[in-house]
Design a protein around this motif. Structure first.
Motif, PDB file in Angstrom:
ATOM      1  N   TRP A  14       0.733  -1.465  -0.091  1.00  0.00           N
ATOM      2  CA  TRP A  14      -0.055   0.212  -0.116  1.00  0.00           C
ATOM      3  C   TRP A  14       0.859   1.225   0.144  1.00  0.00           C
ATOM      4  CZ3 TRP A  14      -3.909  -0.935   4.572  1.00  0.00           C
ATOM      5  CH2 TRP A  14      -4.812  -2.004   4.037  1.00  0.00           C
ATOM      6  N   THR A  15       2.315   1.181  -0.037  1.00  0.00           N
ATOM      7  CA  THR A  15       3.071   2.279  -0.216  1.00  0.00           C
ATOM      8  C   THR A  15       2.565   3.559  -1.047  1.00  0.00           C
ATOM      9  OG1 THR A  15       4.754   0.791   0.353  1.00  0.00           O
ATOM     10  CG2 THR A  15       5.421   3.165  -0.451  1.00  0.00           C
ATOM     11  N   PRO A  16       2.067   3.459  -2.260  1.00  0.00           N
ATOM     12  CA  PRO A  16       1.639   4.271  -3.022  1.00  0.00           C
ATOM     13  C   PRO A  16       0.507   5.409  -2.335  1.00  0.00           C
ATOM     14  CG  PRO A  16       1.683   2.478  -4.495  1.00  0.00           C
ATOM     15  CD  PRO A  16       1.852   1.933  -2.969  1.00  0.00           C
ATOM     16  N   MET A  17      -0.194   4.689  -1.610  1.00  0.00           N
ATOM     17  CA  MET A  17      -1.084   5.651  -0.752  1.00  0.00           C
ATOM     18  C   MET A  17      -0.557   6.927   0.054  1.00  0.00           C
ATOM     19  SD  MET A  17      -4.506   3.310   0.297  1.00  0.00           S
ATOM     20  CE  MET A  17      -3.814   2.168   1.593  1.00  0.00           C
ATOM     21  N   LEU A  18       0.565   6.473   0.339  1.00  0.00           N
ATOM     22  CA  LEU A  18       1.185   7.473   1.292  1.00  0.00           C
ATOM     23  C   LEU A  18       1.802   8.640   0.570  1.00  0.00           C
ATOM     24  CD1 LEU A  18       3.287   4.955   3.650  1.00  0.00           C
ATOM     25  CD2 LEU A  18       1.039   6.359   3.998  1.00  0.00           C
ATOM     26  N   ILE A  19       1.862   8.560  -0.722  1.00  0.00           N
ATOM     27  CA  ILE A  19       2.354   9.669  -1.773  1.00  0.00           C
ATOM     28  C   ILE A  19       1.282  10.479  -2.235  1.00  0.00           C
ATOM     29  CG2 ILE A  19       3.925  10.101  -3.481  1.00  0.00           C
ATOM     30  CD1 ILE A  19       5.034   7.248  -3.208  1.00  0.00           C
ATOM     31  N   LEU A  20       1.166  11.781  -1.726  1.00  0.00           N
ATOM     32  CA  LEU A  20       0.088  12.458  -1.857  1.00  0.00           C
ATOM     33  C   LEU A  20       0.130  13.187  -3.394  1.00  0.00           C
ATOM     34  CD1 LEU A  20      -0.581  14.655   1.292  1.00  0.00           C
ATOM     35  CD2 LEU A  20      -1.905  12.647   0.189  1.00  0.00           C
ATOM     36  N   PRO A  21      -0.750  13.271  -4.189  1.00  0.00           N
ATOM     37  CA  PRO A  21      -0.609  13.786  -5.601  1.00  0.00           C
ATOM     38  C   PRO A  21      -0.102  15.446  -5.519  1.00  0.00           C
ATOM     39  CG  PRO A  21      -2.911  13.568  -5.295  1.00  0.00           C
ATOM     40  CD  PRO A  21      -1.889  12.934  -4.148  1.00  0.00           C
ATOM     41  N   THR A  22       0.261  16.130  -6.392  1.00  0.00           N
ATOM     42  CA  THR A  22       0.690  17.379  -6.331  1.00  0.00           C
ATOM     43  C   THR A  22      -0.685  18.131  -6.044  1.00  0.00           C
ATOM     44  OG1 THR A  22       2.382  17.029  -8.031  1.00  0.00           O
ATOM     45  CG2 THR A  22       1.623  19.234  -7.704  1.00  0.00           C
ATOM     46  N   HIS A  23      -1.782  17.901  -6.730  1.00  0.00           N
ATOM     47  CA  HIS A  23      -2.843  18.726  -6.408  1.00  0.00           C
ATOM     48  C   HIS A  23      -3.987  17.687  -5.910  1.00  0.00           C
ATOM     49  CE1 HIS A  23      -1.450  21.972  -8.811  1.00  0.00           C
ATOM     50  NE2 HIS A  23      -0.896  21.251  -9.746  1.00  0.00           N
ATOM     51  N   TYR A  24      -4.494  18.210  -4.776  1.00  0.00           N
ATOM     52  CA  TYR A  24      -5.625  17.507  -4.256  1.00  0.00           C
ATOM     53  C   TYR A  24      -6.423  18.430  -3.303  1.00  0.00           C
ATOM     54  CZ  TYR A  24      -3.028  17.328   0.178  1.00  0.00           C
ATOM     55  OH  TYR A  24      -2.521  17.857   1.359  1.00  0.00           O
ATOM     56  N   TYR A  25      -7.713  17.922  -2.656  1.00  0.00           N
ATOM     57  CA  TYR A  25      -8.750  18.656  -2.071  1.00  0.00           C
ATOM     58  C   TYR A  25      -8.674  18.214  -0.629  1.00  0.00           C
ATOM     59  CZ  TYR A  25      -9.450  20.184  -6.909  1.00  0.00           C
ATOM     60  OH  TYR A  25      -9.052  20.566  -8.053  1.00  0.00           O
ATOM     61  N   PRO A  26      -7.813  18.731   0.364  1.00  0.00           N
ATOM     62  CA  PRO A  26      -7.835  18.236   1.567  1.00  0.00           C
ATOM     63  C   PRO A  26      -9.243  18.243   2.346  1.00  0.00           C
ATOM     64  CG  PRO A  26      -6.642  20.270   1.534  1.00  0.00           C
ATOM     65  CD  PRO A  26      -6.722  19.693   0.210  1.00  0.00           C
ATOM     66  N   ASN A  27     -10.112  19.448   2.068  1.00  0.00           N
ATOM     67  CA  ASN A  27     -11.267  19.433   2.650  1.00  0.00           C
ATOM     68  C   ASN A  27     -12.092  18.479   2.179  1.00  0.00           C
ATOM     69  OD1 ASN A  27     -10.475  21.621   4.362  1.00  0.00           O
ATOM     70  ND2 ASN A  27     -11.385  22.983   3.039  1.00  0.00           N
ATOM     71  N   MET A  28     -12.170  18.104   0.849  1.00  0.00           N
ATOM     72  CA  MET A  28     -12.982  17.088   0.385  1.00  0.00           C
ATOM     73  C   MET A  28     -12.582  15.619   0.925  1.00  0.00           C
ATOM     74  SD  MET A  28     -14.061  16.140  -3.448  1.00  0.00           S
ATOM     75  CE  MET A  28     -14.616  17.797  -3.893  1.00  0.00           C
ATOM     76  N   VAL A  29     -11.341  15.487   0.891  1.00  0.00           N
ATOM     77  CA  VAL A  29     -10.825  14.123   1.517  1.00  0.00           C
ATOM     78  C   VAL A  29     -11.291  13.864   3.158  1.00  0.00           C
ATOM     79  CG1 VAL A  29      -8.789  12.741   2.158  1.00  0.00           C
ATOM     80  CG2 VAL A  29      -8.936  14.072  -0.083  1.00  0.00           C
ATOM     81  N   ARG A  30     -11.082  15.022   3.717  1.00  0.00           N
ATOM     82  CA  ARG A  30     -11.523  15.089   5.025  1.00  0.00           C
ATOM     83  C   ARG A  30     -13.248  14.645   5.300  1.00  0.00           C
ATOM     84  NH1 ARG A  30     -10.255  19.925   6.267  1.00  0.00           N
ATOM     85  NH2 ARG A  30      -7.984  19.496   6.651  1.00  0.00           N
ATOM     86  N   GLU A  31     -13.961  15.384   4.461  1.00  0.00           N
ATOM     87  CA  GLU A  31     -15.215  15.162   4.352  1.00  0.00           C
ATOM     88  C   GLU A  31     -15.597  13.603   4.144  1.00  0.00           C
ATOM     89  OE1 GLU A  31     -19.310  17.022   4.907  1.00  0.00           O
ATOM     90  OE2 GLU A  31     -17.290  18.026   5.075  1.00  0.00           O
ATOM     91  N   TRP A  50     -21.036  10.288   2.596  1.00  0.00           N
ATOM     92  CA  TRP A  50     -21.868  11.533   2.216  1.00  0.00           C
ATOM     93  C   TRP A  50     -20.904  12.632   2.268  1.00  0.00           C
ATOM     94  CZ3 TRP A  50     -26.672  12.682   0.432  1.00  0.00           C
ATOM     95  CH2 TRP A  50     -27.144  13.635   0.570  1.00  0.00           C
ATOM     96  N   VAL A  51     -20.803  13.309   0.621  1.00  0.00           N
ATOM     97  CA  VAL A  51     -19.912  14.456   0.588  1.00  0.00           C
ATOM     98  C   VAL A  51     -20.413  15.565  -0.106  1.00  0.00           C
ATOM     99  CG1 VAL A  51     -17.602  14.942  -0.428  1.00  0.00           C
ATOM    100  CG2 VAL A  51     -17.741  12.746   0.481  1.00  0.00           C
ATOM    101  N   TYR A  52     -20.531  16.605   0.605  1.00  0.00           N
ATOM    102  CA  TYR A  52     -20.945  17.952   0.238  1.00  0.00           C
ATOM    103  C   TYR A  52     -22.242  17.670  -0.340  1.00  0.00           C
ATOM    104  CZ  TYR A  52     -16.500  19.641   1.111  1.00  0.00           C
ATOM    105  OH  TYR A  52     -15.298  20.234   1.591  1.00  0.00           O
ATOM    106  N   GLY A  53     -23.191  16.737   0.176  1.00  0.00           N
ATOM    107  CA  GLY A  53     -24.713  16.562  -0.371  1.00  0.00           C
ATOM    108  C   GLY A  53     -24.807  15.343  -1.231  1.00  0.00           C
ATOM    109  N   THR A  54     -23.652  14.719  -1.553  1.00  0.00           N
ATOM    110  CA  THR A  54     -23.942  13.755  -2.848  1.00  0.00           C
ATOM    111  C   THR A  54     -23.447  12.450  -2.065  1.00  0.00           C
ATOM    112  OG1 THR A  54     -23.503  15.704  -4.281  1.00  0.00           O
ATOM    113  CG2 THR A  54     -23.056  13.243  -4.855  1.00  0.00           C
ATOM    114  N   TRP A  55     -23.914  11.482  -2.250  1.00  0.00           N
ATOM    115  CA  TRP A  55     -23.395   9.856  -1.853  1.00  0.00           C
ATOM    116  C   TRP A  55     -22.549   9.575  -2.909  1.00  0.00           C
ATOM    117  CZ3 TRP A  55     -24.357   7.783   2.657  1.00  0.00           C
ATOM    118  CH2 TRP A  55     -25.214   8.098   3.306  1.00  0.00           C
ATOM    119  N   ILE A  56     -21.407   9.087  -2.294  1.00  0.00           N
ATOM    120  CA  ILE A  56     -20.100   8.370  -3.059  1.00  0.00           C
ATOM    121  C   ILE A  56     -20.185   7.034  -2.612  1.00  0.00           C
ATOM    122  CG2 ILE A  56     -17.633   8.576  -3.381  1.00  0.00           C
ATOM    123  CD1 ILE A  56     -19.129  11.109  -4.049  1.00  0.00           C
TER     124      ILE A  56
END
Length: 76
Positions: A14-31, A50-56
């Motif tokens: 699972w090591t690739p999960m520890l490498i964050l991309p250059t651009h990401y949305y921390p508030n969306m990930v947190r939500e 449930w993210v910003y009023g939408t089921w994922i």
């Protein structure tokens, strides 16, 4: 370092999960993670949140594909 996360993630492939991309949305990930439904009782096959009023809905295979990580091994 204290919890040896890198070592554990390396063993699971699972090591690739520890490498964050250059651009990401921390508030969306947190939500997304904060609103996962049935955290304690889910099977691990389907993750729904449930993210910003939408089921994922995401299945484990899709999550592994997105992160480029292994989808087999021990359940943790």
């Amino acid at each position: 370092m204290v919890y040896c996360i890198l070592k554990a993630f390396t063993q699971l492939g699972w090591t690739p999960m520890l490498i964050l991309p250059t651009h990401y949305y921390p508030n969306m990930v947190r939500e997304f993670y904060a609103n996962i439904v049935n955290k304690a009782s889910h099977s691990g096959e389907l993750v729904d949140s449930w993210v910003y009023g939408t089921w994922i809905y995401m299945i484990r295979d899709l999550i592994a594909c997105i992160f480029g990580c292994n989808n087999t091994g021990l359940v943790v």
